[in-house]
Design a protein around this motif. Structure first.
Motif, PDB file in Angstrom:
ATOM      1  N   GLY A 112      41.243-115.574  15.340  1.00 52.13           N
ATOM      2  CA  GLY A 112      42.620-115.721  14.911  1.00 52.13           C
ATOM      3  C   GLY A 112      42.860-117.000  14.141  1.00 52.13           C
ATOM      4  N   TYR A 113      44.119-117.203  13.791  1.00 56.84           N
ATOM      5  CA  TYR A 113      44.541-118.450  13.156  1.00 56.84           C
ATOM      6  C   TYR A 113      45.524-119.123  14.095  1.00 56.84           C
ATOM      7  N   PHE A 114      45.252-120.386  14.411  1.00 53.13           N
ATOM      8  CA  PHE A 114      46.035-121.139  15.377  1.00 53.13           C
ATOM      9  C   PHE A 114      46.654-122.334  14.656  1.00 53.13           C
ATOM     10  N   GLU A 115      47.988-122.413  14.676  1.00 58.61           N
ATOM     11  CA  GLU A 115      48.682-123.491  13.975  1.00 58.61           C
ATOM     12  C   GLU A 115      49.633-124.201  14.931  1.00 58.61           C
ATOM     13  N   VAL A 116      49.415-125.492  15.083  1.00 55.99           N
ATOM     14  CA  VAL A 116      50.227-126.313  15.985  1.00 55.99           C
ATOM     15  C   VAL A 116      50.939-127.374  15.155  1.00 55.99           C
ATOM     16  N   THR A 117      52.262-127.352  15.181  1.00 60.15           N
ATOM     17  CA  THR A 117      53.044-128.392  14.538  1.00 60.15           C
ATOM     18  C   THR A 117      53.260-129.503  15.551  1.00 60.15           C
ATOM     19  N   ALA A 118      52.747-130.694  15.234  1.00 59.41           N
ATOM     20  CA  ALA A 118      52.741-131.769  16.223  1.00 59.41           C
ATOM     21  C   ALA A 118      52.781-133.127  15.543  1.00 59.41           C
ATOM     22  N   THR A 119      53.097-134.139  16.346  1.00 59.38           N
ATOM     23  CA  THR A 119      53.044-135.528  15.904  1.00 59.38           C
ATOM     24  C   THR A 119      51.996-136.259  16.725  1.00 59.38           C
ATOM     25  N   LEU A 120      50.904-136.643  16.064  1.00 57.24           N
ATOM     26  CA  LEU A 120      49.877-137.422  16.740  1.00 57.24           C
ATOM     27  C   LEU A 120      50.349-138.870  16.849  1.00 57.24           C
ATOM     28  N   PRO A 121      50.310-139.457  18.039  1.00 56.47           N
ATOM     29  CA  PRO A 121      50.796-140.829  18.186  1.00 56.47           C
ATOM     30  C   PRO A 121      49.855-141.840  17.555  1.00 56.47           C
ATOM     31  N   LYS A 122      50.395-142.992  17.229  1.00 57.44           N
ATOM     32  CA  LYS A 122      49.582-144.101  16.733  1.00 57.44           C
ATOM     33  C   LYS A 122      48.934-144.787  17.933  1.00 57.44           C
ATOM     34  N   ILE A 123      47.670-144.452  18.160  1.00 56.65           N
ATOM     35  CA  ILE A 123      46.987-144.943  19.352  1.00 56.65           C
ATOM     36  C   ILE A 123      45.491-145.005  19.088  1.00 56.65           C
ATOM     37  N   ASN A 124      44.832-145.949  19.716  1.00 55.65           N
ATOM     38  CA  ASN A 124      43.387-146.067  19.629  1.00 55.65           C
ATOM     39  C   ASN A 124      42.772-145.884  21.010  1.00 55.65           C
ATOM     40  N   GLU A 125      41.545-145.413  21.039  1.00 53.84           N
ATOM     41  CA  GLU A 125      40.736-145.222  22.254  1.00 53.84           C
ATOM     42  C   GLU A 125      41.178-144.007  23.071  1.00 53.84           C
ATOM     43  N   PHE A 126      42.473-143.868  23.332  1.00 52.05           N
ATOM     44  CA  PHE A 126      42.986-142.720  24.073  1.00 52.05           C
ATOM     45  C   PHE A 126      43.376-141.641  23.063  1.00 52.05           C
ATOM     46  N   ASN A 127      42.622-140.564  23.012  1.00 47.05           N
ATOM     47  CA  ASN A 127      42.823-139.563  21.971  1.00 47.05           C
ATOM     48  C   ASN A 127      43.839-138.503  22.376  1.00 47.05           C
ATOM     49  N   ASP A 244      52.142-147.166  26.176  1.00 45.76           N
ATOM     50  CA  ASP A 244      53.180-146.155  26.421  1.00 45.76           C
ATOM     51  C   ASP A 244      53.340-145.331  25.139  1.00 45.76           C
ATOM     52  N   LYS A 245      52.703-144.151  25.116  1.00 40.56           N
ATOM     53  CA  LYS A 245      52.719-143.304  23.937  1.00 40.56           C
ATOM     54  C   LYS A 245      53.094-141.876  24.326  1.00 40.56           C
ATOM     55  N   THR A 246      53.631-141.152  23.362  1.00 37.64           N
ATOM     56  CA  THR A 246      54.019-139.757  23.590  1.00 37.64           C
ATOM     57  C   THR A 246      53.409-138.877  22.501  1.00 37.64           C
ATOM     58  N   PHE A 247      52.797-137.796  22.941  1.00 40.38           N
ATOM     59  CA  PHE A 247      52.222-136.765  22.076  1.00 40.38           C
ATOM     60  C   PHE A 247      53.258-135.649  22.006  1.00 40.38           C
ATOM     61  N   THR A 248      53.742-135.339  20.799  1.00 39.50           N
ATOM     62  CA  THR A 248      54.835-134.384  20.629  1.00 39.50           C
ATOM     63  C   THR A 248      54.345-133.117  19.951  1.00 39.50           C
ATOM     64  N   ILE A 249      54.624-131.973  20.583  1.00 41.90           N
ATOM     65  CA  ILE A 249      54.289-130.673  20.004  1.00 41.90           C
ATOM     66  C   ILE A 249      55.597-129.925  19.760  1.00 41.90           C
ATOM     67  N   ASN A 250      55.837-129.554  18.499  1.00 42.49           N
ATOM     68  CA  ASN A 250      57.095-128.908  18.130  1.00 42.49           C
ATOM     69  C   ASN A 250      57.029-127.386  18.154  1.00 42.49           C
ATOM     70  N   ARG A 251      55.882-126.861  17.745  1.00 47.23           N
ATOM     71  CA  ARG A 251      55.798-125.404  17.620  1.00 47.23           C
ATOM     72  C   ARG A 251      54.345-124.966  17.618  1.00 47.23           C
ATOM     73  N   VAL A 252      54.122-123.772  18.160  1.00 45.03           N
ATOM     74  CA  VAL A 252      52.785-123.180  18.152  1.00 45.03           C
ATOM     75  C   VAL A 252      52.899-121.762  17.622  1.00 45.03           C
ATOM     76  N   ARG A 253      52.098-121.456  16.618  1.00 44.45           N
ATOM     77  CA  ARG A 253      52.041-120.105  16.096  1.00 44.45           C
ATOM     78  C   ARG A 253      50.598-119.609  16.193  1.00 44.45           C
ATOM     79  N   ILE A 254      50.444-118.390  16.692  1.00 44.41           N
ATOM     80  CA  ILE A 254      49.118-117.795  16.822  1.00 44.41           C
ATOM     81  C   ILE A 254      49.125-116.464  16.090  1.00 44.41           C
ATOM     82  N   TYR A 255      48.125-116.278  15.240  1.00 43.42           N
ATOM     83  CA  TYR A 255      48.020-115.080  14.402  1.00 43.42           C
ATOM     84  C   TYR A 255      46.715-114.345  14.721  1.00 43.42           C
TER      85      TYR A 255
END
Length: 259
Positions: A112-127, A244-255
């Motif tokens: 399938g095709y997997f699409e995740v709309t997200a904001t990757l935080p500005k962070i090092n070492e912790f992925n 103190d960081k936040t990983f944000t996921i706005n939307r997930v679409r799976i095809y």
């Protein structure tokens, strides 16, 4: 008039024509890398409405220890159409420690095709990572039995590079990975991270455009689930009390793939 004089006289026009041709060629190339939505059928979409996760999603490993921190279900929240995964030091069940979490899809997939709309935080070492994987992915020596397919990772912050690739127990041999260059600021901005999984290859996408495609890794014949969350390193050199960081996921679409 000699050829040299002609070139000198019309140099500005020549440069302009070459520039236009280069621009048109580059535009045509970029357009050729766009995901072909006509080959896909939308089968699932998650916009994270409400105040809690739907039954499409599972929290992973509440209370489990991961090298430099613990997973805690309270680090996951849903609000304003966003899934939020927090990483910070706090007083929790394991004491004053570093806590975060990860979320996985309840369903598993084989293509399938997997699409995740997200904001990757500005962070090092912790992925902060978006991937398709399975419980045994990292201990399999044969990627056709399942591997970890990472199509977004924050470990290149602040550079315009997106860490992607295939991970399994390769017994020290290199696997297909790429720090893909993108024409955008990756971290701290919302983007669409995509993976096209066919019978023959994995293709990695950023905002709908293909970055690269695997050439030699067998694709998994075993089902994988979609996951996103923070991964803890073996050790860290930064001041964890201020992390103190936040990983944000706005939307997930799976095809699914059309026959």
């Amino acid at each position: 008039m000699t050829i040299l004089k002609k070139i000198t006289k019309y140099s500005t026009r020549i440069i302009l024509v070459l520039f236009v041709l280069f621009g048109l060629g580059f535009f045509a190339y970029i357009q050729s890398t766009r995901i072909n939505m006509k080959q896909l059928t939308l089968v699932s979409e998650e916009k994270f409405d409400g105040t809690k996760l739907s039954d499409k999603w599972l929290l992973m490993g509440d209370g489990s220890f991961h090298y430099t921190g613990f997973y805690d279900n309270d680090q996951v929240s849903v609000s304003d159409g966003k899934l939020l995964i927090r990483l910070n030091r706090k007083d929790g069940d394991a004491g004053n420690q570093l806590y975060s979490s990860a979320v996985r899809s309840a369903e598993t997939y084989t293509s399938g095709y997997f699409e995740v709309t997200a904001t990757l935080p500005k962070i090092n070492e912790f992925n902060a990572v978006i991937a398709l994987t399975s419980n045994d992915a990292l201990i399999n020596t044969d990627p056709s039995l399942g591997a970890k397919i990472v199509f977004a990772s924050s470990n290149n912050q602040p550079y315009p590079l997106l860490a992607t690739g295939i991970y399994y127990e390769s017994e020290g041999e290199p696997t297909e990975t790429q720090n893909a260059f993108v024409l955008s600021l990756v971290y701290g901005e919302s983007h669409r991270y995509g993976l096209l999984w066919t019978a023959d290859s994995y293709s990695f996408y950023f905002d709908g455009y293909k970055l690269w495609e695997t050439k030699s890794t067998p694709t998994s014949t075993e089902p994988l689930y979609l996951t996103f969350g923070f991964e803890f390193p073996y050790y860290s050199t930064q001041d964890l009390s201020k992390l103190d960081k936040t990983f944000t996921i706005n939307r997930v679409r799976i095809y699914s793939l059309k026959p």
